[in-house]
Design an enzyme around this catalytic site. Structure first.
Site, PDB file in Angstrom:
ATOM      1  N   TYR A   1       2.462  -6.058   4.182  1.00  0.00           N
ATOM      2  CA  TYR A   1       2.187  -6.905   3.017  1.00  0.00           C
ATOM      3  C   TYR A   1       0.869  -6.512   2.378  1.00  0.00           C
ATOM      4  O   TYR A   1      -0.003  -5.912   3.006  1.00  0.00           O
ATOM      5  CB  TYR A   1       2.164  -8.391   3.415  1.00  0.00           C
ATOM      6  N   CYS A   2       0.730  -6.863   1.092  1.00  0.00           N
ATOM      7  CA  CYS A   2      -0.519  -6.664   0.352  1.00  0.00           C
ATOM      8  C   CYS A   2      -0.613  -7.754  -0.714  1.00  0.00           C
ATOM      9  O   CYS A   2       0.192  -8.686  -0.713  1.00  0.00           O
ATOM     10  CB  CYS A   2      -0.588  -5.265  -0.258  1.00  0.00           C
ATOM     11  N   THR A   3      -1.563  -7.653  -1.613  1.00  0.00           N
ATOM     12  CA  THR A   3      -1.827  -8.742  -2.561  1.00  0.00           C
ATOM     13  C   THR A   3      -0.648  -9.029  -3.483  1.00  0.00           C
ATOM     14  O   THR A   3      -0.162 -10.158  -3.552  1.00  0.00           O
ATOM     15  CB  THR A   3      -3.068  -8.425  -3.409  1.00  0.00           C
TER      16      THR A   3
ATOM     17  N   GLY B   1       2.008  -6.376  -4.052  1.00  0.00           N
ATOM     18  CA  GLY B   1       3.161  -5.545  -3.732  1.00  0.00           C
ATOM     19  C   GLY B   1       3.030  -4.075  -4.054  1.00  0.00           C
ATOM     20  O   GLY B   1       3.757  -3.246  -3.501  1.00  0.00           O
TER      21      GLY B   1
ATOM     22  N   ILE C   1       1.388 -11.342  -1.363  1.00  0.00           N
ATOM     23  CA  ILE C   1       0.833 -12.624  -0.921  1.00  0.00           C
ATOM     24  C   ILE C   1       0.887 -13.656  -2.041  1.00  0.00           C
ATOM     25  O   ILE C   1       1.157 -14.841  -1.806  1.00  0.00           O
ATOM     26  CB  ILE C   1      -0.621 -12.439  -0.455  1.00  0.00           C
TER      27      ILE C   1
END
EC number: 1.14.-.-
Length: 308
Positions: free
Chosen positions: A182-184, A186, A211
């Site tokens: 996951y990241c901020t 995508g 997220i």
């Protein structure tokens, strides 16, 4: 252009991998348009697509989104949107770069081929609770330190480009695992999950929408997220978990719970540290004795000359 004082402001985050043959011309035209409607923020343009975050009055933001979607290459772009009180960027910056997010690979990954399957927020919440699933944070260390998903693996990297080396040094952790990254928003996971598949990891997934989307989803409401989410604008930190707030950040000096980031007052250092206001004053806004004694210390300049 003039704005009414009661205009509602929005901040948007978006990306789209799509071919741009002449990034410089695209950039120049894009800058002119954004400037003409009063938007501020940061946009990266590359031959592989566009990645941006902008703030502005609601009407102008919607105008921008409609304009971008008129281009067939960007008609399916997903915008993550939040309401803010005013601009969250000091200026407009649009740059041409080799990649939207820099993995520094000798050979760039082909995003039209195999990549990590998307997990919707509800599916991601289920994965968070699976015993044998490895949740991998694809962000930088200072982002993780402020907030992360519970039990997520921290690669402890300073830059996104450091991730491939971390993977190669930690294959024993990833081998035969279901990997969910996951990241901020995508954009990093699109490329990182493709890299993982190319490296031979078969069971790879990514959080769809990042997220931001997870925190706003009505069913997940940011559950099992601890701390706050680091954002690359003047807000710095925004909440994710709508059910509970667990502080995971720790003051750089005394280790007490803290979610306040500052930059080291030595302009040649500029290191980001979590720091309470009382410790900022105690250590002159610096991360070390060397930096506190630097002749260009910004904290000392500000407090010795409040008008500067």
């Amino acid at each position: 252009m003039t704005q009414t004082s009661n205009s509602q402001y929005l901040v948007i985050l978006y990306y789209q991998y799509a071919p741009i043959k002449d990034p410089q011309t695209f950039r120049d035209q894009h800058f002119k348009y954004c400037e003409s409607i009063g938007l501020l923020g940061r946009i990266i343009v590359a031959q592989e697509g566009i990645n941006g975050t902008l703030s502005g009055p609601e009407e102008q933001i919607h105008k921008y989104m409609d304009q971008l979607k008129q281009d067939p290459r960007f008609c399916n772009t997903v915008f993550k949107m939040e309401t803010v009180e005013a601009h969250v960027f000091p200026r407009l910056s649009i740059k041409v770069k080799p990649e939207l997010v820099n993995l520094s690979l000798q050979e760039n990954v082909d995003l039209t081929k195999d990549k990590g399957a998307y997990l919707a927020p509800q599916e991601f919440l289920q994965a968070l609770q699976e015993k044998d699933t490895l949740i991998l944070d694809a962000r930088n260390d200072y982002e993780y330190d402020l907030g992360h998903f519970r039990n997520a693996v921290n690669p402890n990297i300073r830059h996104f480009r450091d991730l491939p080396n971390w993977v190669k040094q930690n294959t024993h952790l990833l081998k035969d695992k279901k990997i969910v990254t996951y990241c901020t928003g995508g954009v990093r996971c699109e490329k990182f999950s493709t890299f993982l598949k190319k490296e031979g990891f078969d069971d790879v997934y990514q959080l769809e929408g990042g997220i931001i989307s997870y925190g706003k989803h009505p069913e997940t409401q940011g559950a099992l997220w601890d701390g706050q989410m680091y954002v690359f604008d003047q807000r710095i930190a925004v909440p994710v978990n709508q059910k509970e707030h667990v502080i995971v950040g720790k003051d750089y000096f005394d280790g007490t719970p803290c979610e306040r980031y500052i930059n080291c007052s030595n302009p040649q250092c500029n290191k980001q540290i979590l720091c309470h206001e009382y410790n900022e004053h105690k250590y002159l806004g610096a991360c070390s004795d060397k930096c506190s004694n630097h002749p260009q210390n910004r904290y000392l300049k500000k407090h010795n000359n409040p008008n500067s």
